[in-house]
Design an enzyme around this catalytic site. Structure first.
Site, short mmCIF file in Angstrom:
data_model
loop_
_atom_site.label_atom_id
_atom_site.label_comp_id
_atom_site.label_asym_id
_atom_site.label_seq_id
_atom_site.Cartn_x
_atom_site.Cartn_y
_atom_site.Cartn_z
N LYS A 51 -3.58 3.54 -2.67
CA LYS A 51 -4.74 4.37 -2.99
C LYS A 51 -4.57 5.73 -2.33
O LYS A 51 -4.12 5.84 -1.20
CB LYS A 51 -6.03 3.71 -2.46
CG LYS A 51 -6.32 2.34 -3.05
CD LYS A 51 -7.51 1.69 -2.38
CE LYS A 51 -7.75 0.29 -2.93
NZ LYS A 51 -8.87 -0.38 -2.23
N MET B 21 -8.08 8.54 9.01
CA MET B 21 -8.38 8.94 7.63
C MET B 21 -9.36 10.11 7.58
O MET B 21 -10.30 10.12 6.79
CB MET B 21 -8.96 7.74 6.85
CG MET B 21 -8.05 6.54 6.80
SD MET B 21 -8.75 5.13 5.92
CE MET B 21 -10.06 4.64 7.06
N ASP C 116 0.82 -1.20 0.00
CA ASP C 116 0.00 0.00 0.00
C ASP C 116 0.86 1.26 0.00
O ASP C 116 2.08 1.20 0.14
CB ASP C 116 -0.91 0.01 1.23
CG ASP C 116 -2.18 -0.82 1.02
OD1 ASP C 116 -2.42 -1.23 -0.12
OD2 ASP C 116 -2.90 -1.06 2.01
#
Length: 671
Positions: free
Chosen positions: A377, A491, A355
């Site tokens: 991402k 996040m 990631d």
């Protein structure tokens, strides 16, 4: 499970058909609206006339049945559990282990007497190496005699006088209604049965959810617990074999001919897993293995440094199952916070799918030979969709590769690891979850903020602030979040204003202390503290960008007392180290401990001279006392001089009466 008639595949022997019939009756009671038919399948093991190979023989009685199941020719398969190989078959799952029969062995004799009536020299028919070894260990002088064939064939050979007795599984005799022939049931203290003996294994396709659910209703957990340890031990033994084979790159799946097509297919989920007949063997017992041991230290799979008792924690790099996916938590950012198990998985990896967040180049360097696939991402920009990631993991595992799915933090804490594990389970691929240190706990800790404290917080809740508050279909209950003593939001940098407002609207006081920690546990870590009503503005002014962790609660006040990683002397500073690579590590380590971000850029390189004749000549004159002093001006000079001393088959005794001097403490330490 759309078919009205479901096909049950099994071997064609009377015993196998009887076992499958028992399963058919049991499953018919659960799935009463379906009819079942038995489909006899002749396996390779049934057609062999010679002895079963001690290695790789398990698949002889199951591969053809599993092939039929995988290709849709049958809908479920019934095996004797002891025949089932330890390694999984692609796309197939062990859906049920029904109640187990008596696992003990039974003795049948021509004249009806038990074990004590057999005289020394009496022949005992068996095809099992396990039984042969135990019969010999009894010390009764019995003569194990190889004998293949089904139960009826062996009983006929006994009646014909080819042997004087037989040892057979009691479970099989009972299922065939022939247990009246048993002269003695052998206690396990006399004859230890095979692991899984007496149990049946029922398989179906991994994607057939209806069949899996139906078969789960005939499952006996006790029977499975008695059967599964055998497969675990076999896998562990397989790891040792893989570690030995992995020394030679040609030994990997898809390598040289010694693996054979069937062996390669087992690693893809097909075939038996043993080399084809006549294949070239170059393992540790052969010439190639001996040469390798001479070159690399003599013990397969273990480095010389480890045998010498290296102080560094080492894990054999190739002790892993072939075709396994490891969902590894990389930790919160600092590469030193990966777990020991995660480190071992990285060193064993053939492929690393990683990631964007929480994965540093230092972590990727732990797997220098692995293929790297970026799956990161970022907002509005994804290297791969989640479906593509799932397919990539399955595809590489099917090729027999050790795959590490490397995720920041913990794979099961907002890491979509659960979705990936589900995809692997549905594909019938083996996987292991390696938990990691989640940034939800480690991030605040690195900022000097414990998420719980006896005097400040008895509850903590972790949530994602990625969704906008009030979004239709949102699972977030801001009222419940506001009721917790400590709230940790992940996040949520971009939506921090909305998240703070939602907490206040749900009852959290505006004055509640809050903190935002950016790049937690990294040298660039940055922490801002403000009341909840002003935390979004403070974070924006400080320039904090993702990844960041937000903490809300009275525990934030403890930062004033405890400090944090970003309060160390060199926090926020980037330091360039220009020493040689060999000498930079110690200094770099010290600087990192002080909080610095270290960039190593060696400005010099130490190389041996084109000719060592001058040094070698000086060394040869040491014993003649031509020199009174030997002066070393650098640690590099010490290392080079002693390397030439060893090349001359000498050691420090060559100095004799010559004195040695060192310029500087580092040179003295090296000397």
């Amino acid at each position: 499970m759309p078919r009205s008639v479901l096909r049950v595949g099994t071997r064609g022997s009377a015993l196998a058909l009887a076992q499958a019939e028992n399963v058919r009756k049991a499953i018919s009671q659960v799935v009463s609206h379906r009819n079942f038919e038995l489909v006899p399948i002749t396996t390779r093991g049934d057609t062999m006339s010679g002895p079963i190979p001690p290695v790789g023989g398990k698949g002889l009685f199951t591969n053809d049945i599993q092939d039929a199941l995988a290709t849709g020719k049958i809908d479920l398969a019934v095996h004797s559990a002891k025949d089932l190989p330890a390694l999984p078959f692609e796309g197939i799952v062990l859906a049920a282990v029904p109640p187990r029969e008596d696992p003990r062995d039974a003795l049948i004799t021509r004249h009806g007497g038990g074990l004590s009536k057999l005289q020394p020299g009496a022949t005992v028919g068996t095809s099992s190496l396990r039984r042969t070894v135990q019969l010999l260990a009894m010390g009764r002088g019995l003569v194990p005699t190889p004998m293949r064939g089904n139960v009826d064939t062996r009983l006929r050979k006994l009646s014909a006088g080819e042997v004087q007795s037989l040892v057979l599984a009691l479970a099989g005799l009972r299922r065939l209604g022939k247990d009246s022939r048993v002269a003695e049931v052998l206690p396990t203290t006399v004859m230890l049965p095979a692991p899984g003996q007496g149990a049946l294994a029922v398989e179906c396709r991994a994607g057939d959810k209806d069949m899996r659910e139906a078969l789960s209703k005939i499952e006996d957990p006790l029977a499975r617990r008695a059967f599964e340890p055998r497969r675990v031990v076999q896998r562990a033994a397989r790891r040792a074999c893989d570690a030995r084979r992995e020394h030679d790159p040609a030994a990997r799946p898809g390598g040289d001919a010694r693996w054979g097509p069937r062996a390669a297919r087992r690693r893809d989920g097909h075939g038996s897993g043993f080399p084809r007949r006549g294949a070239r063997r170059t393992d540790a017992r052969g010439r190639r293995g001996r040469d390798h041991r001479r070159r690399h230290g003599g013990i397969s799979g273990v480095s010389p440094a480890r045998r010498r008792g290296s102080s560094r924690t080492r894990i054999p790099a190739r002790t892993r199952l072939v075709g396994t996916v490891y969902l590894v938590g990389a930790g919160p950012g600092d590469p030193g916070l990966i777990t020991v198990r995660g480190l071992a998985a990285m060193r064993a990896a053939d492929v690393v799918v990683y990631d964007r967040l929480g994965v540093s180049p230092a972590l990727l360097d732990l797997a220098p030979r692995a293929e790297r696939i970026f799956a990161g991402k970022s907002p509005r920009r994804h290297a791969m969709t989640q479906a593509q990631i799932n397919r990539t993991l399955v595809a590489h595992a099917r090729r027999g590769r050790a795959v590490v799915r490397l995720k920041g933090g913990d794979p099961f804490v907002f890491g979509r690891g659960g979705e990936e594990a589900e995809a692997l389970a549905l594909a019938g691929m083996p996987f292991e979850v390696v938990p990691g240190v989640t940034s939800a706990i480690a991030g605040p800790a690195a900022a000097g903020i414990p998420v719980t404290h006896r005097d400040a917080a008895a509850s903590v809740v972790i949530a994602t602030a990625h969704e906008a508050p009030g979004k239709a279909g949102s699972r977030l209950d801001w009222g419940s979040l506001a009721g917790a003593d400590t709230v940790v939001l992940l996040m949520g940098v971009e939506r921090l204003p909305e998240a703070a407002a939602a907490l206040i609207a749900a009852g959290k006081p505006k004055s509640t202390p809050a903190a935002v920690i950016g790049s937690a546990t990294l040298p660039s870590q940055q922490t801002v503290v403000a009341p909840l009503s002003r935390i979004a503005t403070a974070a924006r002014r400080a320039g904090i960008t993702p990844p960041a962790v937000t903490v809300v609660g009275d525990v934030v006040r403890l930062r004033e007392v405890l400090g944090g990683w970003d309060t160390r002397p060199l926090s926020g500073k980037r330091v360039l180290v220009t020493r040689t690579r060999e000498q930079a590590s110690e200094l770099s380590g010290v600087l990192r401990e002080l909080g610095a971000e270290v960039v190593e850029a060696p400005a010099i390189r130490v190389e041996p001279p084109r000719s060592c004749s001058a040094v070698d000549r000086a060394i040869s004159h040491l014993s003649s006392r031509r020199y009174s002093w030997v002066v070393f001006t650098s640690a590099n000079g010490v290392r080079f001089f002693f390397s030439r001393l060893r090349a001359a088959r000498l050691d420090a005794r060559a100095f004799g009466g010559v004195r040695a001097a060192a310029v500087g403490a580092g040179t003295a330490d090296a000397l």
